[in-house]
Design an enzyme around this catalytic site. Structure first.
Site, PDB file in Angstrom:
ATOM      1  CG  ASP A  82      12.003  20.984  42.856  1.00 15.76           C
ATOM      2  OD1 ASP A  82      12.307  21.817  42.976  1.00 15.76           O
ATOM      3  OD2 ASP A  82      12.187  19.717  42.710  1.00 15.76           O
ATOM      4  CE  LYS A  92      14.487  21.012  40.289  1.00 18.71           C
ATOM      5  NZ  LYS A  92      15.269  21.720  41.449  1.00 18.71           N
ATOM      6  CG  ASP A 120      14.362  16.484  44.773  1.00 19.95           C
ATOM      7  OD1 ASP A 120      14.441  15.720  45.429  1.00 19.95           O
ATOM      8  OD2 ASP A 120      14.349  17.868  45.520  1.00 19.95           O
ATOM      9  CG  ASP A 166      17.578  18.220  48.346  1.00 22.03           C
ATOM     10  OD1 ASP A 166      16.709  17.586  47.323  1.00 22.03           O
ATOM     11  OD2 ASP A 166      17.169  18.062  49.343  1.00 22.03           O
ATOM     12  NE  ARG A 178      22.308  22.558  42.042  1.00 20.78           N
ATOM     13  CZ  ARG A 178      21.958  23.705  43.119  1.00 20.78           C
ATOM     14  NH1 ARG A 178      23.733  23.760  43.476  1.00 20.78           N
ATOM     15  NH2 ARG A 178      21.419  23.966  43.899  1.00 20.78           N
ATOM     16  CD  GLU A 190      16.674  17.863  42.601  1.00 21.88           C
ATOM     17  OE1 GLU A 190      15.647  18.498  41.699  1.00 21.88           O
ATOM     18  OE2 GLU A 190      17.008  17.688  43.530  1.00 21.88           O
ATOM     19  CE  LYS A 216      13.908  18.311  48.240  1.00 28.77           C
ATOM     20  NZ  LYS A 216      14.161  18.868  48.980  1.00 28.77           N
TER      21      LYS A 216
END
Length: 496
Positions: free
Chosen positions: A285, A261, A266, A344, A348, A346, A273
């Site tokens: 992330d 990933k 993010d 949020d 996946r 995202e 967030k």
């Protein structure tokens, strides 16, 4: 810093600091240790008595040796019970010894772990890994380097007969990969962008003769990567789909894919967030992509017999007038439709298209790793990653590699009925389910994008970052996952 493995004894080594790794069974002193104690006029036993040293794992002590001796300082580090000593025990002990030598401003360090019934080459490799990683300091963004450069310039591994320099070269290659991953995770998002990840892949390819393909937005559109591009579309920074390939000389024994990933930042998107969400840490992330590139750097040097594809759909998840909205429906490259009920979730979405891409390569196995869910941290804490798979053989291979590498994973269930929470009225699935079992539903979501290839998903949200010094990790990015991935790929040589 240079490593030396002369194979000579601690009895005839000379230098700044000699540090001994002692198990509980090493006391009372006998054999080589008793002879060394005589050489230093009983100082070793005096040090043991003074600090009430019992050999407990991680305990340390050091003292100055009188003038006229071959060594300036003498230290000890505990290994614990002799029948419980593992490669990771040795890594941690070497890390403690290296930090002790640095604190004492010793330029040369002799490390002796006498009386161990372990493979000499693997012992030397573990010791070198622990010392290298403990001494690594990331001060790139400090105007003044308050820690200074490591004072330990030469490390001599003593009392290890029957091993050559190849184990040290293996350790250095693995540590090169771990350190790359650490520095990618630790750097801020204004430095590590999708473009920077692509440049890093290019540097690895150029240095080691790997093949590199970078897919731009238009090429990803042509491949139908609607899930990935839905995440990327709000950012001013273009997405970069990275496909780096290592090919061995001759016919590959196996064909593998590692998918990481690569969200370089993010924000949460329109489901932004809020306070207390850790938004300021969302530079981490891309920990999965960092480990993927770190593994590529190590594997390129170690040259295993398997062909390995390193893949990351790199992007930012930002906010703009073009951002994906809650309620939008995205179509992934395998044709499956996804209702976005939380922007949020995202990572996946980017992994969905990356997994489809990986499977189309016709690989024998796929491993993805991602800082995917806070739920996995709630379940397993900061030190243990989650392992998900329905393929017993591959799951066991990853678990075995992790144990050898000294990285902690715990296998969690792929509870199929939990997928009910992802069902959508208007699309094939939603991108999030109910709060309970969040890491499991995330894994079940990813499963929809792998048809028949053996696959393991690793949720590494907790261990990619640490706030404190621990073992051979220093505060910041840990490089978690690199050693397990490398060990898994190398194990394919033996399996073949």
């Amino acid at each position: 810093m240079e490593f030396h493995a002369p194979g000579n004894s601690c009895l005839d080594w000379s230098g700044d600091a000699l540090i001994l790794g002692l198990s509980e069974a090493a006391l009372p002193l006998s054999g080589t240790l008793a002879e060394l104690n005589s050489q230093v006029a009983g100082l070793l036993q005096e040090l043991i008595d003074e600090v009430e040293f019992t050999g407990k794992a991680g305990s340390t002590a050091i003292t100055r040796v009188g003038t006229g001796a071959n060594i300036r300082k003498l230290g000890i580090v505990g290994l614990g019970a002799i029948d419980a000593i593992t490669g990771d025990t040795l890594r941690r002990a070497a890390a403690a010894a290296a930090r002790l030598a640095k604190k004492e401003k010793c330029a040369s360090l002799g490390l002796s772990f006498p009386n161990l019934q372990h493979d000499a080459a693997l012992t030397a490799q573990a010791i070198a890994e622990g010392a290298i990683l403990a001494l690594h300091q990331d001060n790139r963004f400090k105007s003044e380097d308050k820690n200074g450069k490591p004072t330990v310039e030469h490390i001599h591994i003593l009392d290890l007969a029957g091993q050559d320099s190849s184990s040290l070269q293996t350790a250095q290659a693995i540590c090169d990969g771990v350190i790359l991953a650490r520095e990618l995770v630790s750097a801020p998002a204004n430095i590590v962008t999708p473009e920077l990840l692509a440049q890093t892949a290019q540097e690895i390819a150029s240095a080691h003769g790997l093949e590199l393909e970078i897919l731009e937005r238009e090429q990803c559109e042509a491949l139908g990567m609607g899930a990935y591009l839905g995440v990327a579309r709000a950012s001013d920074l273009p997405p970069k789909f990275i496909h780096l390939t290592y090919k061995p000389t001759g016919t590959p024994t196996r064909k593998l894919a590692i998918v990481g990933k690569g969200l370089t930042f993010d924000s949460g998107g329109l489901n932004i967030k809020g306070a207390g969400s850790g938004i300021e840490m969302m530079k981490i992330d891309m920990g999965g992509a960092a480990a993927t590139l770190g593994a590529a750097k190590a594997i390129a040097q170690l040259k295993p017999s398997a062909e390995v594809h390193f893949i990351s759909a790199a992007a930012e998840n930002m906010i703009s007038g073009n951002a994906m909205r809650p309620g939008d429906i995205l179509t992934a490259s395998n044709g499956k439709t996804i209702e976005v009920n939380n922007t949020d979730a995202e990572g996946r979405l980017t992994l969905a298209d990356a997994l489809v891409f990986a499977e189309k390569l016709g690989v024998d196995a796929i491993v993805d790793l991602a800082t995917l869910t806070g739920a996995c941290i709630i379940a397993l804490g900061d030190d243990i990653a989650g392992l998900f798979s329905e393929n017993e053989e591959l799951a066991e291979a990853i678990a075995t590699a992790a144990k050898t590498a000294g990285e902690k994973f715990w296998r969690l269930p792929m509870e199929e009925k939990y997928f009910d929470g992802l069902k959508s009225i208007v699309a094939d699935m939603k991108n999030t389910g109910p709060r309970p079992g969040g890491s499991i539903t995330a894994a079940l979501f990813l499963k929809q994008f792998v048809n028949s290839t053996p696959w393991v998903h690793l949720d590494v949200a907790g261990p990619v970052w640490t706030e404190k010094e621990s073992g051979y990790n220093n505060p910041g990015g840990t490089g978690f996952g690199v050693r397990t991935l490398v060990q898994w790929v190398l194990s394919q040589d033996t399996a073949a």
